[in-house]
Design an enzyme around this catalytic site. Structure first.
Site, PDB file in Angstrom:
ATOM      1  N   HIS A 213       9.823  22.213   1.428  1.00  0.00           N
ATOM      2  CA  HIS A 213       9.446  21.345   2.523  1.00  0.00           C
ATOM      3  C   HIS A 213       9.384  19.951   1.886  1.00  0.00           C
ATOM      4  O   HIS A 213       9.401  19.691   0.856  1.00  0.00           O
ATOM      5  CB  HIS A 213       8.064  21.732   3.227  1.00  0.00           C
ATOM      6  CG  HIS A 213       6.958  20.775   2.502  1.00  0.00           C
ATOM      7  ND1 HIS A 213       6.360  21.240   1.503  1.00  0.00           N
ATOM      8  CD2 HIS A 213       6.414  19.811   2.853  1.00  0.00           C
ATOM      9  CE1 HIS A 213       5.459  20.468   1.082  1.00  0.00           C
ATOM     10  NE2 HIS A 213       5.388  19.428   1.907  1.00  0.00           N
TER      11      HIS A 213
ATOM     12  N   SER B 184      14.204  18.344 -18.762  1.00  0.00           N
ATOM     13  CA  SER B 184      13.064  17.659 -18.391  1.00  0.00           C
ATOM     14  C   SER B 184      13.112  16.637 -17.430  1.00  0.00           C
ATOM     15  O   SER B 184      14.248  15.678 -17.726  1.00  0.00           O
ATOM     16  CB  SER B 184      12.244  17.144 -19.531  1.00  0.00           C
ATOM     17  OG  SER B 184      12.135  18.207 -20.728  1.00  0.00           O
TER      18      SER B 184
ATOM     19  N   ARG C 121      22.859  16.246 -12.271  1.00  0.00           N
ATOM     20  CA  ARG C 121      24.053  16.713 -12.315  1.00  0.00           C
ATOM     21  C   ARG C 121      24.671  17.803 -13.244  1.00  0.00           C
ATOM     22  O   ARG C 121      23.917  17.556 -14.550  1.00  0.00           O
ATOM     23  CB  ARG C 121      25.057  15.336 -12.575  1.00  0.00           C
ATOM     24  CG  ARG C 121      24.678  14.423 -11.269  1.00  0.00           C
ATOM     25  CD  ARG C 121      25.548  14.680 -10.265  1.00  0.00           C
ATOM     26  NE  ARG C 121      25.331  14.151  -9.166  1.00  0.00           N
ATOM     27  CZ  ARG C 121      24.488  14.281  -7.755  1.00  0.00           C
ATOM     28  NH1 ARG C 121      24.068  15.347  -8.032  1.00  0.00           N
ATOM     29  NH2 ARG C 121      24.295  13.404  -6.973  1.00  0.00           N
TER      30      ARG C 121
END
Lengths: 175, 175, 175
Positions: free
Chosen positions: C104, C151, C171
């Site tokens: 959510h 991380s 990415r």
């Protein structure tokens, strides 16, 4: 345990914690969570043999062998991982809230579904190093004296003394 | 304390906490940590004079003077630092889990080995501001109404009303 | 509650917690916070029906319906949010400390001052996925088997099996 007994102990625990919270607020003008209501930051650090003047919040996870110098501030939610043999941190450092400093990682272990072992390497943080909130220091890294690591950085290579570095991965930048 | 007595109290504490955990799970369909088993989020916020409808998890560190408006959600692991004089947060904000908002920093104090003082500046967060998880807001920043700050961002400059910004350091981007 | 009684209970609580801390240190060579002194990580995971060999620190927030496979490590400070219908996590994953996985978000709700609803979408994490510390996974994302997430990343799109991705937004990059 009966519902009534749970209610009684809950009422007692809440009254006790509120009394402790009032004390901390008067003494330090701050709100801390339950672990820090029941401990003192200088004692938490001393219990691990960290140097004089060093403080550590209660919800810091310490694994294995970790050495910390004097007057270093260790914030809430940090992880100091000495499970990989050795983690050394110097004097007058700021280990800001949420910082995680590692001497192991489980990348290959996870992606091999447990066939590869956990990897380990020692990590060193010099004197007078500022590490900004939520930054992560990978195993095997050396950060030189007086270096500045920006917030939310991921440090996966050595940082020379006096440098300023930030980003994911962290790179050295002009001050 | 004898090992037997430790065992007895541990068994009691675990039974008590399991009973509280069952209640929270039935009531809210969620698992929370010990501090939130013993407190309620609306009461935590009200105890600091935050506005009606605002909630705050128990393990939020609040330093100094912090003002928060109404209907603002303050997640677990946040830091709200008003030690630098004044931190103001508006109505209907999302202060997502792990967000740290500062009015001080210790960069110069650390790298000078304690010779330089801690620095301070007030920080303001407007109304309807969304700050994504684990983002860090530096001292002295103003974030305008209805701004969106992406997750894992480091905000070290002002963000105008209605802008969307992210990155380390955060820059404004097209929505 | 009188000051004397608070003092007595505080002295008792501190002695009790020190005894527990000594035990954990001898058994696991680690320092954990109060919640983990009073619980065991394998039992925390089993109480939620997570698979055999999976462990979870005590201060993990679990919302709604979350399914986790076997031999997955869930670190301290994580959030596993199944409030959006369904969160599935596979076997042998590393859910590193501070990782937040969502189904959510409240972006539109906040910037509309509560006029817009909370948004929901299911999220899936495959087998053998490594998610680095403090990374955030947005609702609706699928991460394929054996993927590596660096991380401090923010993942807001699908990640194919075996890929390595990092950054904010994350990415895919060469390994």
């Amino acid at each position: 345990m009966s519902d009534d007994r749970v209610d009684q102990w809950l009422a007692f625990a809440r009254e006790f914690l509120r009394a402790l919270a009032d004390r901390k607020r008067k003494q330090f003008d701050r709100r801390v969570s339950i672990g820090d209501l029941l401990t003192e930051r200088d004692e938490n650090a001393a219990a691990y043999g960290f140097g004089e003047g060093t403080t550590m919040y209660d919800n810091v996870l310490v694994l294995g062998t970790v050495k910390v110098g004097r007057n270093t501030w260790i914030g809430p939610g940090c992880i100091l991982d000495g499970s990989g043999g050795d983690l050394q941190i110097g004097d007058w450092c700021s280990i800001s809230a949420g910082v995680q400093i590692y001497t192991h990682h489980t990348v290959k272990r996870s992606i091999s579904l447990g066939r590869e072992p956990i990897e380990y390497a020692p990590t060193r943080i010099g004197d007078g190093v500022y590490i900004g909130p939520n930054s992560v220091i990978q195993m095997g890294v050396t950060i030189g004296n007086h270096a500045i690591i920006g917030s939310n950085s991921f440090v996966n290579g050595d940082i020379p003394p006096g440098a300023k570095a930030f980003g994911c991965p962290a790179r050295c930048r002009a001050k």
